[in-house]
Design a protein around this motif. Structure first.
Motif, PDB file in Angstrom:
ATOM      1  N   ALA A 194       0.813  -1.217   0.000  1.00 53.82           N
ATOM      2  CA  ALA A 194       0.000   0.000   0.000  1.00 53.82           C
ATOM      3  C   ALA A 194       0.848   1.270   0.000  1.00 53.82           C
ATOM      4  O   ALA A 194       0.418   2.308  -0.505  1.00 53.82           O
ATOM      5  CB  ALA A 194      -0.943  -0.003   1.202  1.00 53.82           C
ATOM      6  N   THR A 195       2.048   1.219   0.586  1.00 55.99           N
ATOM      7  CA  THR A 195       2.931   2.387   0.634  1.00 55.99           C
ATOM      8  C   THR A 195       4.363   1.924   0.370  1.00 55.99           C
ATOM      9  O   THR A 195       4.651   0.723   0.359  1.00 55.99           O
ATOM     10  CB  THR A 195       2.887   3.088   2.013  1.00 55.99           C
ATOM     11  N   ARG A 196       5.270   2.878   0.218  1.00 55.71           N
ATOM     12  CA  ARG A 196       6.678   2.527  -0.002  1.00 55.71           C
ATOM     13  C   ARG A 196       7.341   2.002   1.261  1.00 55.71           C
ATOM     14  O   ARG A 196       8.469   1.518   1.227  1.00 55.71           O
ATOM     15  CB  ARG A 196       7.449   3.736  -0.542  1.00 55.71           C
ATOM     16  N   TYR A 197       6.620   2.065   2.380  1.00 58.50           N
ATOM     17  CA  TYR A 197       7.176   1.581   3.637  1.00 58.50           C
ATOM     18  C   TYR A 197       6.658   0.187   3.995  1.00 58.50           C
ATOM     19  O   TYR A 197       6.843  -0.276   5.119  1.00 58.50           O
ATOM     20  CB  TYR A 197       6.866   2.569   4.765  1.00 58.50           C
ATOM     21  N   SER A 198       5.981  -0.474   3.057  1.00 57.78           N
ATOM     22  CA  SER A 198       5.573  -1.857   3.267  1.00 57.78           C
ATOM     23  C   SER A 198       6.169  -2.718   2.165  1.00 57.78           C
ATOM     24  O   SER A 198       6.638  -2.202   1.143  1.00 57.78           O
ATOM     25  CB  SER A 198       4.039  -1.987   3.270  1.00 57.78           C
ATOM     26  N   THR A 199       6.160  -4.032   2.386  1.00 55.74           N
ATOM     27  CA  THR A 199       6.711  -4.937   1.409  1.00 55.74           C
ATOM     28  C   THR A 199       6.096  -4.698   0.027  1.00 55.74           C
ATOM     29  O   THR A 199       4.886  -4.454  -0.090  1.00 55.74           O
ATOM     30  CB  THR A 199       6.470  -6.408   1.810  1.00 55.74           C
ATOM     31  N   PRO A 200       6.892  -4.780  -1.056  1.00 59.87           N
ATOM     32  CA  PRO A 200       6.346  -4.611  -2.399  1.00 59.87           C
ATOM     33  C   PRO A 200       5.522  -5.797  -2.883  1.00 59.87           C
ATOM     34  O   PRO A 200       4.988  -5.760  -3.993  1.00 59.87           O
ATOM     35  CB  PRO A 200       7.601  -4.414  -3.260  1.00 59.87           C
ATOM     36  N   ARG A 201       5.410  -6.850  -2.053  1.00 56.75           N
ATOM     37  CA  ARG A 201       4.548  -7.968  -2.431  1.00 56.75           C
ATOM     38  C   ARG A 201       3.137  -7.451  -2.633  1.00 56.75           C
ATOM     39  O   ARG A 201       2.557  -6.820  -1.756  1.00 56.75           O
ATOM     40  CB  ARG A 201       4.565  -9.051  -1.344  1.00 56.75           C
ATOM     41  N   ARG A 202       2.548  -7.722  -3.794  1.00 55.38           N
ATOM     42  CA  ARG A 202       1.220  -7.215  -4.127  1.00 55.38           C
ATOM     43  C   ARG A 202       0.172  -8.301  -3.915  1.00 55.38           C
ATOM     44  O   ARG A 202       0.161  -9.320  -4.592  1.00 55.38           O
ATOM     45  CB  ARG A 202       1.178  -6.743  -5.586  1.00 55.38           C
ATOM     46  N   GLU A 203      -0.677  -8.094  -2.947  1.00 56.47           N
ATOM     47  CA  GLU A 203      -1.766  -9.015  -2.664  1.00 56.47           C
ATOM     48  C   GLU A 203      -3.054  -8.221  -2.504  1.00 56.47           C
ATOM     49  O   GLU A 203      -3.089  -7.219  -1.788  1.00 56.47           O
ATOM     50  CB  GLU A 203      -1.500  -9.800  -1.370  1.00 56.47           C
ATOM     51  N   ALA A 204      -4.115  -8.674  -3.178  1.00 54.37           N
ATOM     52  CA  ALA A 204      -5.411  -7.998  -3.034  1.00 54.37           C
ATOM     53  C   ALA A 204      -6.016  -8.300  -1.667  1.00 54.37           C
ATOM     54  O   ALA A 204      -6.789  -7.500  -1.127  1.00 54.37           O
ATOM     55  CB  ALA A 204      -6.364  -8.449  -4.136  1.00 54.37           C
ATOM     56  N   ASP A 205      -5.670  -9.461  -1.098  1.00 54.13           N
ATOM     57  CA  ASP A 205      -6.209  -9.902   0.193  1.00 54.13           C
ATOM     58  C   ASP A 205      -7.730  -9.800   0.218  1.00 54.13           C
ATOM     59  O   ASP A 205      -8.335  -9.266   1.154  1.00 54.13           O
ATOM     60  CB  ASP A 205      -5.594  -9.092   1.339  1.00 54.13           C
ATOM     61  N   GLU A 206      -8.365 -10.323  -0.822  1.00 51.85           N
ATOM     62  CA  GLU A 206      -9.822 -10.268  -0.937  1.00 51.85           C
ATOM     63  C   GLU A 206     -10.451 -11.433  -0.185  1.00 51.85           C
ATOM     64  O   GLU A 206     -10.177 -12.593  -0.465  1.00 51.85           O
ATOM     65  CB  GLU A 206     -10.237 -10.274  -2.405  1.00 51.85           C
TER      66      GLU A 206
END
Length: 366
Positions: A52-64
């Protein structure tokens, strides 16, 4: 693996691994008739999801989230609620190297010693992704509490040396700043600090504060199930938490009794306190004031600097961790603390329904 169930009356059992097909939770003890849909839960999951931000892991998960059971025509049925969140962005190859050694600050060594085996893909059950189930279950607990007039609100109090100024407290900023701080000026300062940490391939820790307002007096048991004891156990069960405080916390140890005691007074609305050094809890039981707790979060252990460790062969070696990692855990952990507090309070509220005979007779007598 034991220990994946939390609660006595309102219970959650979390399941799944960081790089498995999915994660989720089974919620039991939810009363029938609560309006519930995926969006009620998704709002909370969005606050902890990665990327969600540059301060979190770049792993992209929708977490739906998907509701698999326990809800019919928009209402809970009183039966177990099963919730599922698929993993869609696993890169297990990033972790293949760590199968042969123990990462400093992680649970790799202790898992091996306990089970003789571990899921090295992102930490398996010791990964921060395990908290998806806690947040999904906690979202339901929080909705029930809101119907009772009880609100749980957590936020970042500090990151590294940067602390918020309560005089600048702005609740909306919690979900609008990258740090989850309710103070936009402090948030900007914290972002500068984090940028400096990232430039040095380092990480940061911080403090999460949580308030519970609208709590009635009398919630919590007198001995082992004290409200503060149960909150401490709940919050300390979150992987990165290293210390816990209620009210003035450790500062109370430096105070005098005349300073630490909260004076009582009464008016037409009931009994109140002039101060709240106790953090809303006396003798393990809520006193009707705002419950205040704090969780101290360690720096993210996955840093990209060279570090000393040992292999599974117990040979000394140096390592440089790869993969996708948060430079700071604190902002994403805010909602986890909030949800664990909500689960704890709701569970004890349900226990309290049988504490007095007049309450039982009022419920059952027609």
């Amino acid at each position: 693996m034991a220990g994946s169930t939390f609660g006595k009356n309102f219970t959650i059992t979390t399941w799944g691994e960081s790089h498995g097909k999915a994660l989720g939770v089974v919620v039991d003890g939810c009363p029938a008739g609560l309006s519930l849909c995926e969006e009620d839960i998704q709002t909370y999951l969005n606050r902890r999801k990665p990327g969600a931000t540059r301060y979190s892991t770049p792993r992209r998960e929708a977490d739906e989230v998907q509701i698999l059971s326990g809800v019919f025509e928009g209402k809970t049925t009183g039966t177990p609620i099963s919730l599922l969140v698929p993993n869609t962005s696993q890169r297990s190859a990033d972790y293949s190297e760590i199968a042969s050694y123990y990462r400093p600050g992680h649970a790799d060594y202790t898992f091996d010693e306990k089970y003789g085996f571990r899921d090295y893909r992102g930490g398996g059950r010791s990964s921060g992704r395990e908290t998806i189930g806690r947040v999904a279950g906690g979202a339901i607990a929080a909705k029930i509490l809101k119907e009772l007039g009880i609100e749980v609100c957590a936020y970042t109090k500090a990151i590294g040396p940067v602390s918020i100024d309560m005089a600048r407290f702005e609740k909306e900023a919690i979900t609008q700043t990258a740090t989850a701080m309710p103070d936009r000026i402090a948030s900007a300062e914290a972002e500068n600090y984090l940028s400096a940490c990232m430039a040095k391939q380092d990480s940061a820790g911080g403090i999460i504060e949580c308030t519970i307002t609208g709590m009635p007096a009398g919630i919590g048991e007198t001995v082992f199930d004290k409200l503060d004891a149960r909150l401490a156990g709940a919050v300390m069960s979150i992987g990165a938490v290293k210390a816990f405080e209620i009210g003035d916390g450790v500062a109370a140890a430096k105070a005098k009794g005349s300073q630490n005691n909260d004076a009582f007074y009464a008016d037409e609305s009931g009994v109140h306190k002039k101060t709240n050094h106790a953090g809303g809890i006396l003798g393990g039981i809520s006193d009707g004031d705002t419950v205040i707790l704090r969780a101290h979060i360690k720096p993210t252990p996955s840093i990209f600097q060279e570090q000393e460790t040992v292999g599974r062969d117990h040979e000394n070696r140096t390592v440089q961790i790869k993969g996708r990692h948060d430079p700071v855990i604190v902002p994403r952990a805010v909602v986890v603390v909030e949800c664990m507090a909500a689960l704890t309070v709701l569970d004890l509220l349900m226990s309290n329904m049988t504490a007095r005979m007049d309450g039982i007779t009022a419920f059952y007598q027609k």
